[in-house]
Design an enzyme around this catalytic site. Structure first.
Site, PDB file in Angstrom:
ATOM      1  N   ASP A   1     -29.910 -38.925 -20.341  1.00  0.00           N
ATOM      2  CA  ASP A   1     -30.891 -38.829 -21.425  1.00  0.00           C
ATOM      3  C   ASP A   1     -32.122 -39.696 -21.185  1.00  0.00           C
ATOM      4  O   ASP A   1     -32.716 -40.231 -22.124  1.00  0.00           O
ATOM      5  CB  ASP A   1     -30.238 -39.183 -22.786  1.00  0.00           C
ATOM      6  CG  ASP A   1     -29.040 -38.297 -23.057  1.00  0.00           C
ATOM      7  OD1 ASP A   1     -29.106 -37.102 -22.720  1.00  0.00           O
ATOM      8  OD2 ASP A   1     -28.036 -38.805 -23.598  1.00  0.00           O
TER       9      ASP A   1
ATOM     10  N   LYS B   1     -35.311 -36.585 -18.189  1.00  0.00           N
ATOM     11  CA  LYS B   1     -35.453 -35.820 -16.940  1.00  0.00           C
ATOM     12  C   LYS B   1     -36.139 -34.480 -17.213  1.00  0.00           C
ATOM     13  O   LYS B   1     -37.012 -34.054 -16.463  1.00  0.00           O
ATOM     14  CB  LYS B   1     -34.067 -35.560 -16.314  1.00  0.00           C
ATOM     15  CG  LYS B   1     -33.330 -36.838 -15.948  1.00  0.00           C
ATOM     16  CD  LYS B   1     -31.906 -36.562 -15.506  1.00  0.00           C
ATOM     17  CE  LYS B   1     -30.982 -36.115 -16.593  1.00  0.00           C
ATOM     18  NZ  LYS B   1     -30.639 -37.136 -17.599  1.00  0.00           N
TER      19      LYS B   1
ATOM     20  N   GLY C   1     -28.312 -32.043 -22.032  1.00  0.00           N
ATOM     21  CA  GLY C   1     -29.245 -31.636 -23.078  1.00  0.00           C
ATOM     22  C   GLY C   1     -30.608 -32.151 -22.666  1.00  0.00           C
ATOM     23  O   GLY C   1     -30.827 -33.359 -22.649  1.00  0.00           O
ATOM     24  N   HIS C   2     -31.488 -31.259 -22.253  1.00  0.00           N
ATOM     25  CA  HIS C   2     -32.807 -31.664 -21.772  1.00  0.00           C
ATOM     26  C   HIS C   2     -33.862 -31.172 -22.760  1.00  0.00           C
ATOM     27  O   HIS C   2     -33.940 -29.976 -23.040  1.00  0.00           O
ATOM     28  CB  HIS C   2     -33.075 -31.088 -20.377  1.00  0.00           C
ATOM     29  CG  HIS C   2     -32.132 -31.632 -19.337  1.00  0.00           C
ATOM     30  ND1 HIS C   2     -32.200 -31.280 -18.013  1.00  0.00           N
ATOM     31  CD2 HIS C   2     -31.117 -32.529 -19.435  1.00  0.00           C
ATOM     32  CE1 HIS C   2     -31.243 -31.928 -17.350  1.00  0.00           C
ATOM     33  NE2 HIS C   2     -30.581 -32.679 -18.197  1.00  0.00           N
TER      34      HIS C   2
ATOM     35  N   GLN D   1     -27.231 -35.156 -16.093  1.00  0.00           N
ATOM     36  CA  GLN D   1     -26.436 -36.377 -16.188  1.00  0.00           C
ATOM     37  C   GLN D   1     -27.192 -37.500 -15.452  1.00  0.00           C
ATOM     38  O   GLN D   1     -28.408 -37.438 -15.374  1.00  0.00           O
ATOM     39  CB  GLN D   1     -25.016 -36.185 -15.628  1.00  0.00           C
ATOM     40  CG  GLN D   1     -24.117 -35.304 -16.497  1.00  0.00           C
ATOM     41  CD  GLN D   1     -24.486 -33.835 -16.483  1.00  0.00           C
ATOM     42  OE1 GLN D   1     -24.575 -33.215 -15.449  1.00  0.00           O
ATOM     43  NE2 GLN D   1     -24.709 -33.281 -17.646  1.00  0.00           N
TER      44      GLN D   1
HETATM   45  P1  GDP Z   1     -32.720 -35.789 -20.434  1.00  0.00           P
HETATM   46  O1  GDP Z   1     -31.320 -35.399 -20.729  1.00  0.00           O
HETATM   47  O2  GDP Z   1     -32.820 -36.842 -19.373  1.00  0.00           O
HETATM   48  O3  GDP Z   1     -33.622 -34.616 -20.140  1.00  0.00           O
HETATM   49  O4  GDP Z   1     -33.279 -36.477 -21.774  1.00  0.00           O
HETATM   50  P2  GDP Z   1     -33.070 -35.966 -23.283  1.00  0.00           P
HETATM   51  O5  GDP Z   1     -33.964 -34.811 -23.518  1.00  0.00           O
HETATM   52  O6  GDP Z   1     -31.634 -35.819 -23.601  1.00  0.00           O
HETATM   53  O7  GDP Z   1     -33.537 -37.247 -24.092  1.00  0.00           O
HETATM   54  C1  GDP Z   1     -34.825 -37.764 -23.990  1.00  0.00           C
HETATM   55  C2  GDP Z   1     -35.476 -37.721 -25.382  1.00  0.00           C
HETATM   56  O8  GDP Z   1     -36.599 -38.556 -25.433  1.00  0.00           O
HETATM   57  C3  GDP Z   1     -35.995 -36.331 -25.756  1.00  0.00           C
HETATM   58  O9  GDP Z   1     -35.817 -36.142 -27.142  1.00  0.00           O
HETATM   59  C4  GDP Z   1     -37.482 -36.399 -25.409  1.00  0.00           C
HETATM   60  O10 GDP Z   1     -38.270 -35.505 -26.171  1.00  0.00           O
HETATM   61  C5  GDP Z   1     -37.787 -37.828 -25.753  1.00  0.00           C
HETATM   62  N1  GDP Z   1     -38.834 -38.486 -24.968  1.00  0.00           N
HETATM   63  C6  GDP Z   1     -39.186 -38.289 -23.679  1.00  0.00           C
HETATM   64  N2  GDP Z   1     -40.103 -39.200 -23.277  1.00  0.00           N
HETATM   65  C7  GDP Z   1     -40.324 -39.997 -24.345  1.00  0.00           C
HETATM   66  C8  GDP Z   1     -41.160 -41.143 -24.563  1.00  0.00           C
HETATM   67  O11 GDP Z   1     -41.841 -41.643 -23.668  1.00  0.00           O
HETATM   68  N3  GDP Z   1     -41.121 -41.687 -25.817  1.00  0.00           N
HETATM   69  C9  GDP Z   1     -40.351 -41.181 -26.803  1.00  0.00           C
HETATM   70  N4  GDP Z   1     -40.391 -41.767 -27.994  1.00  0.00           N
HETATM   71  N5  GDP Z   1     -39.545 -40.118 -26.637  1.00  0.00           N
HETATM   72  C10 GDP Z   1     -39.541 -39.547 -25.414  1.00  0.00           C
HETATM   73  P1  IMO Z   2     -28.131 -35.243 -19.628  1.00  0.00           P
HETATM   74  O1  IMO Z   2     -28.385 -34.268 -18.502  1.00  0.00           O
HETATM   75  C1  IMO Z   2     -25.631 -38.324 -21.431  1.00  0.00           C
HETATM   76  C2  IMO Z   2     -21.339 -38.130 -20.606  1.00  0.00           C
HETATM   77  C3  IMO Z   2     -20.492 -37.875 -21.839  1.00  0.00           C
HETATM   78  C4  IMO Z   2     -19.229 -38.622 -21.460  1.00  0.00           C
HETATM   79  C5  IMO Z   2     -19.115 -38.348 -19.960  1.00  0.00           C
HETATM   80  C6  IMO Z   2     -18.179 -37.203 -19.606  1.00  0.00           C
HETATM   81  O2  IMO Z   2     -28.608 -34.746 -20.948  1.00  0.00           O
HETATM   82  O3  IMO Z   2     -28.619 -36.609 -19.282  1.00  0.00           O
HETATM   83  P2  IMO Z   2     -18.402 -34.565 -19.811  1.00  0.00           P
HETATM   84  O4  IMO Z   2     -18.598 -33.681 -21.013  1.00  0.00           O
HETATM   85  O5  IMO Z   2     -19.458 -34.440 -18.779  1.00  0.00           O
HETATM   86  O6  IMO Z   2     -17.027 -34.442 -19.220  1.00  0.00           O
HETATM   87  O7  IMO Z   2     -18.477 -36.069 -20.405  1.00  0.00           O
HETATM   88  O8  IMO Z   2     -20.430 -38.049 -19.517  1.00  0.00           O
HETATM   89  N1  IMO Z   2     -22.427 -37.147 -20.364  1.00  0.00           N
HETATM   90  C7  IMO Z   2     -23.710 -37.359 -20.674  1.00  0.00           C
HETATM   91  N2  IMO Z   2     -24.296 -38.412 -21.288  1.00  0.00           N
HETATM   92  N3  IMO Z   2     -26.384 -37.287 -20.973  1.00  0.00           N
HETATM   93  C8  IMO Z   2     -25.801 -36.253 -20.333  1.00  0.00           C
HETATM   94  O9  IMO Z   2     -26.532 -35.270 -19.761  1.00  0.00           O
HETATM   95  C9  IMO Z   2     -24.394 -36.240 -20.183  1.00  0.00           C
HETATM   96  N4  IMO Z   2     -23.520 -35.381 -19.639  1.00  0.00           N
HETATM   97  C10 IMO Z   2     -22.315 -35.953 -19.741  1.00  0.00           C
HETATM   98  O10 IMO Z   2     -21.085 -38.389 -22.996  1.00  0.00           O
HETATM   99  O11 IMO Z   2     -19.425 -40.004 -21.618  1.00  0.00           O
HETATM  100 MG    MG Z   3     -29.989 -35.331 -22.345  1.00  0.00          MG
END
Ligand code: GDP
Ligand code: IMO
Ligand code: MG
Length: 437
Positions: A13, A16, A40-41, A223
């Site tokens: 998270d 990416k 979840g991106h 991840q």
């Molecule tokens: P990923 O799994 O690595 O793609 O990241 P996620 O989408 O799960 O989580 C990142 C969250 O931070 C998302 O809700 C983005 O919209 C948000 N986000 C990304 N860059 C920034 C930032 O610089 N500041 C803030 N406040 N939110 C951000």
């Molecule tokens: P993104 O791509 C954050 C974590 C789960 C758990 C462990 C194993 O959005 O960064 P799983 O369902 O993969 O067997 O769970 O890995 N996990 C993540 N945590 N971001 C993710 O993906 C994750 N994908 C798996 O919370 O601790």
């Molecule tokens: Mg994510």
């Protein structure tokens, strides 16, 4: 023309999806190489938020080929929902390609994920419950169904007839749970096969053709490094290889094709699920970060655990991924603190560790973080900035210190989720140039 890999440096998270969306403006193809609907991106642009679990974030960029490669595990029903939702929003998904070798998450994988978690009791991993672990386990045991199988009815039936009795025995006798029939699974799959069939192909061959044509290829990591099955904080990890090496295993593209590996770092660190998190803040500072950063899971809605940036873990991430640069995001979320801290190392008893104890979760459990304190920066300063130079001096000093601790240059920083809230650092190659370094 070199390929660029985007990886998460900590426990996921890091944003990416957002960086991939930005770099995709310059790419010809984007490839997700591992993981499944546990990811979840989030991408935000033009006032709309898009949440991806399976489809590469690059699908939003017209003309970009979006590949779901061999290393992924795909829930075909979730994927169909994702395709339909994008189409309903007017997004052209004709550039989507799904590997015939990617494994299929079936309903019994989700059931097993849930039952196994319950059986672990206090030692539960905190999985996303999407069936990812059991599906990868079947892949390794060679009792998996692949995406190519679902468009080959005879083969699908033959494979399921071998596999379903095994799964039913476990469901019934170990977990006293409901069982499945071959016909029932085939019927459920038939609801989505027509939608998915046009996209299923040999993505290794496609990737090689793209390379031969000199295309600009971007790998979208899912991840993150500390969740890597081998090198992460086992057993509190996922079941795939999110590190940059996974990009080659999961796609059939050789390591020599990769020239840049960008690590996505948050200005603080988060973790979802169980496992040691040395810099976790269990007080109001952690709550403040969670609320300001909306740190709730994209996939499960769970509150993310928040803490100061773990730069000791980041240094490890630089090594295992071969990072050539980093993106430091969420600087806006840390704004408003009088002081911020960075973890520069760990101690155990009186001794300082000389490297991150990767893979030894018991050793990690007994570690204390060593913090360095830096002055904070104000909210207005980051909110109004339109370039890196305009950031508050203390925010730039923070970026400089993170860069120094990581030992690799920061290429981009972010002060918000939108495309326009990401700034390139002065003297850093542009997104377009990254593909030709
Ligand atoms: P990923 O799994 O690595 O793609 O990241 P996620 O989408 O799960 O989580 C990142 C969250 O931070 C998302 O809700 C983005 O919209 C948000 N986000 C990304 N860059 C920034 C930032 O610089 N500041 C803030 N406040 N939110 C951000
Ligand atoms: P993104 O791509 C954050 C974590 C789960 C758990 C462990 C194993 O959005 O960064 P799983 O369902 O993969 O067997 O769970 O890995 N996990 C993540 N945590 N971001 C993710 O993906 C994750 N994908 C798996 O919370 O601790
Ligand atoms: Mg994510």
């Amino acid at each position: 023309m070199g390929a660029v890999v985007v990886v998460g440096t900590h426990w996921g998270d890091e944003a990416k999806g957002k960086l991939v969306d930005i770099l995709c403006q310059e790419a010809d193809a984007v490839i997700r190489y591992g993981g499944g609907p546990n990811a979840g991106h989030t991408v935000q642009f033009a006032g709309t938020q898009y949440k991806f679990h399976l489809i590469p974030s690059g699908v939003l960029t017209p003309g970009v080929i979006s590949i779901m490669a061999d290393g992924m595990v795909i829930d075909p029903w979730t994927l169909t929902e994702e395709i339909n939702a994008l189409v309903a929003k007017g997004i052209d998904v004709s550039g989507l390609r799904i590997s015939q070798n990617a494994h299929v998450i079936l309903p019994y994988h989700r059931d097993l994920d849930m039952h196994e978690e319950t059986a672990r009791g206090k030692a539960k991993i905190g999985t996303t419950g999407r069936g990812v672990g059991p599906c990868y386990a079947d892949k390794a045991s060679r009792v998996g169904i692949r995406m190519g199988d679902i468009i080959n009815p005879a083969r699908l039936r033959e494979r399921l007839e071998q596999i379903i009795p095994l799964k039913n025995a476990i469901l019934k006798h170990v977990f006293q749970a409901d069982t499945y029939t071959v016909d029932g699974i085939i019927k459920q799959l038939s609801i989505v096969t027509e939608t998915l069939a046009p996209y299923i192909c040999d993505t290794q061959a496609l990737a090689h053709d793209l390379m031969d044509a000199g295309s600009k290829i971007l790998f979208e990591g899912a991840q993150a490094t500390m969740l890597d099955l081998d090198g992460g904080t086992y057993p509190f990890v996922t079941s795939s290889h999110p590190i940059s090496g996974g990009a080659t295993i999961g796609t059939g593209i050789p390591p020599t094709a990769i020239s840049q590996v960008l690590g996505v770092v948050k200005a603080y660190t988060t973790r979802v699920g169980s496992g040691t998190f040395p810099t976790e803040l269990l007080d109001e500072r952690g709550d403040r970060i969670r609320e300001r950063g909306h740190e709730y899971g994209t996939t499960t809605g769970r509150p993310r655990r928040c803490g100061w940036l773990d730069a000791f873990a980041l240094k490890h991430s630089v090594r295992v991924n071969g990072l050539t640069g980093i993106h430091i995001g969420h600087l806006d979320v840390l704004a408003g603190f009088d002081e911020v801290q960075i973890c520069t190392g760990y101690t155990r008893g009186d001794a300082a560790l000389n490297r991150f104890p990767s893979g030894d979760v018991q050793l990690l459990d007994g570690c204390e973080p060593v913090f360095e304190t830096l002055p904070g920066w104000d909210e207005a300063g980051v909110e109004n900035a339109t370039s890196y130079d305009e950031l508050p001096t203390n925010a730039k000093a923070y970026v400089a210190r993170v860069q120094e601790l990581a030992g690799v240059p920061a290429r981009f920083v972010s002060v918000g989720p939108g495309r326009e809230q990401t700034f390139q650092l002065p003297d850093s190659p542009s997104a377009a140039d990254l593909f030709s370094i």
